[in-house]
Design an enzyme around this catalytic site. Structure first.
Site, PDB file in Angstrom:
ATOM      1  CE  LYS A 175      -1.822   2.973   2.859  1.00 30.70           C
ATOM      2  NZ  LYS A 175      -1.901   4.137   1.975  1.00 30.70           N
ATOM      3  CD  GLU A 178      -3.215   8.215   2.188  1.00 36.63           C
ATOM      4  OE1 GLU A 178      -2.103   7.654   2.278  1.00 36.63           O
ATOM      5  OE2 GLU A 178      -4.054   8.211   3.101  1.00 36.63           O
ATOM      6  N   GLY A 228       6.716   5.206   8.260  1.00 37.44           N
ATOM      7  CA  GLY A 228       5.889   6.401   8.340  1.00 37.44           C
ATOM      8  C   GLY A 228       6.053   7.065   9.684  1.00 37.44           C
ATOM      9  N   GLY A 233       2.560   4.519  13.467  1.00 38.50           N
ATOM     10  CA  GLY A 233       3.255   3.293  13.890  1.00 38.50           C
ATOM     11  C   GLY A 233       2.618   2.708  15.145  1.00 38.50           C
ATOM     12  CD  GLU A 250      13.099   0.868   9.269  1.00 36.22           C
ATOM     13  OE1 GLU A 250      13.706   1.820   9.787  1.00 36.22           O
ATOM     14  OE2 GLU A 250      13.570  -0.272   9.222  1.00 36.22           O
ATOM     15  CB  CYS A 284      12.954   9.096   8.259  1.00 33.26           C
ATOM     16  SG  CYS A 284      13.987   8.009   7.290  1.00 33.26           S
ATOM     17  CD  GLU A 385       9.761  13.105  11.503  1.00 32.27           C
ATOM     18  OE1 GLU A 385       8.602  12.679  11.659  1.00 32.27           O
ATOM     19  OE2 GLU A 385      10.664  12.439  10.988  1.00 32.27           O
TER      20      GLU A 385
END
Ligand code: NAD
Length: 490
Positions: A175, A178, A228, A233, A250, A284, A385
């Site tokens: 997946k 989107e 993500g 997560g 991750e 990231c 972040e």
């Protein structure tokens, strides 16, 4: 004409019957480049069933490692033959520069080659145990792997998961994010041209809350591998408890880049720029917190700001651009909001802070390289972040304080140290609680090394032999070489 994207299930391109399509946008121009289906739950469940059936059939999992390696090499070949198209699609959909997208596509091919190679390496363990017992430790595929990826490296993050999952003999369901499905769709078109048996690799397009959640909670999925945000997560971990599926995560980061007085200034400035502004900071492992020792703080900031000013922001497909667009309007607004927060918190805005509207960039989502100085550890721009071209430069006095500030975060993904004193550099980097680290460099890694974080930056590792382990079960087989009754109850 706008391209209509489809799901790929059981080797067929499946049209969505649902009328609500998602507009896929080029973030540099806001043009609609494609329409994507937003799969409902039943389409996702069907794709998982196909993957389950295919796995149980043994059509892929029973092939020898050498046969699987041959298919992985075919996939690497078709990626290489179509590298320009993959690169250009990534630029168009994600907004990154051509140079960045080229490097991603090249690494995608190399990752398939690496895992093909690993399949031909010695593996497993054997032991001789007391009582004429021989023990074999063997690796087996998990079953069905659900792979959920973000928008910042749409092709590469997909491949980092697909290659080891297939190498191990699993069936998969991917997946993509989107908003960035273009290169994943192309990758499946390319895999369709190879000898990968139909139904082994499936692709469903749609939202995280429906497609992603269905994968995470399905009892027919044996491992979910997610890249993500830390928040999502956490949701994945919760959803995975139903059948105790293996979870590989991750997640985010707020990584420290520590620069000592005795660092080679030119090198440190250069890597500290690369560390945050590559990918417009949407990486990231970005070095989003630069910690500079007090003796060179002013000199460093002056040189850093001067160089950052020169970074050319522009359309990814313009060869002169060094920093591309922000991926979406929503994310663009979120970064600009963080810049406002930084100002309100009292940080000194030394450079940037605005959207870029010059030279025909006014339609796109472009933000100037932004530098905050004189920040403190309690500020939100230092703790959270931002995932954009925004860096916070903080001052420290000595080694002890550098380590303390570096580790004062809930994340633990990456970190770096710059110093000409190798002993000090190694001493300090070993104390940084993070999984991906550098001495006198930033961002340079390789497929052979495991990728992943400490603390809330994740669980498990991608790439390397460790990355293969994420998609494998480990079994012990104990063989009695001299069968005779054990006589326990005599
Ligand atoms: P995100 O968490 O919003 O989305 C990632 C993926 O999860 C998307 O495909 C999304 O549709 C899906 N998703 C959303 N909600 C879901 C749910 N409830 N259940 C299942 N799936 C769901 O992240 P993003 O904004 O796409 O990407 C940015 C984040 O990714 C940053 O935090 C970044 O640090 C992180 N990231 C980490 C790494 C790494 O290797 N550690 C690499 C790239 C990105």
């Amino acid at each position: 004409m706008t391209k209509e994207l489809k799901h790929y299930i059981n080797g067929q391109w499946v049209e969505s019957s649902a009328p609500n399509k998602l507009d896929i946008i080029n973030p540099a121009t806001r043009e609609v480049i494609a329409k994507a289906p937003n799969a409902p739950k039943d389409v996702t469940v069907e794709a998982i069933k196909v993957a389950r059936r295919t796995f149980e059939s043994g059509i892929w999992s029973d092939q020898s490692p050498q046969e699987r390696a041959a298919v992985l090499l075919q996939i690497a070949d078709v990626i290489e033959e179509n590298i320009d198209e993959l690169r250009d699609l990534e630029v168009e959909n994600n907004g990154k520069t051509k140079r960045e997208a080229q490097s991603d596509a090249e690494e995608a091919a190399s990752t398939f080659r690496y895992y093909a190679g690993l399949l031909n390496m010695p593996n497993g363990q054997t032991y001789e145990a007391p009582g004429d017992m021989q023990t074999l430790i063997v690796k087996e595929p998990m079953g069905v792997a659900g792979l959920i990826v973000p928008w910042n490296f749409p092709l590469l993050m997909s491949v980092w998961k697909i290659a080891p999952a297939l190498a191990a003999g699993n069936s998969i369901l991917l997946k993509p994010a989107e908003i960035t499905p273009m290169t994943a769709v192309k990758l499946f078109e390319l895999m369709d041209q190879t000898d990968l048996p139909k139904g082994v690799a499936n692709l469903v397009l749609g939202s995280g809350s429906i497609v992603g959640q269905t994968i995470a909670e399905s009892h027919d999925v044996d491992v979910v591998s997610f890249t993500g945000s830390t928040g999502v997560g956490r949701l994945i971990m919760q959803a995975a408890t139903g059948n105790m599926k293996k979870v590989s995560l991750e997640l985010g980061g707020k990584s420290p880049n520590i620069i000592f007085d005795d660092a080679d200034l030119e090198t440190a400035v250069d890597y500290a720029l690369f560390g945050i502004f590559m990918g417009s900071g949407q990486v990231c492992s970005s070095g989003s917190r630069i910690l500079v020792q007090e003796g060179i703080y002013d000199k460093f900031v002056e040189k850093y700001v001067e160089k950052a000013k020169g970074i050319r922001v522009g359309h990814g497909n313009d060869e002169r651009s060094q920093m591309g667009a922000i991926v979406s309007e929503k994310h663009f607004e979120s970064i600009l909001n963080y810049i406002e927060i930084g100002k309100e918190e009292g940080a000194n805005l030394a450079l940037g802070g605005n959207r870029v509207v010059r030279d025909g960039l006014e339609k796109g989502f472009f933000i100037e390289p932004t530098v905050f100085t004189h920040v403190t550890s309690d500020m939100r721009i230092v703790r959270e972040e931002i995932f954009g071209p925004v860096v916070a430069i903080q001052k420290f006095t000595d080694e002890e304080e550098a380590v303390k500030i570096a580790n004062d975060t809930e994340y633990g993904l990456a970190g770096a140290v710059f110093s000409t004193d190798q002993n000090k550099a190694l001493r300090v980097i070993k104390r940084v609680r993070a999984g991906i680290t550098w001495v006198n460099a930033y961002h340079l890694t390789n497929i052979q090394a495991p990728w992943g974080g400490y603390k809330q930056s994740g669980i498990g590792r991608s790439l390397s032999t460790y990355g293969l382990d994420e998609y494998q079960e480990t079994k012990q087989i104990n063989i009695n070489l001299a069968p005779e009754p054990v006589r326990w109850f005599d």
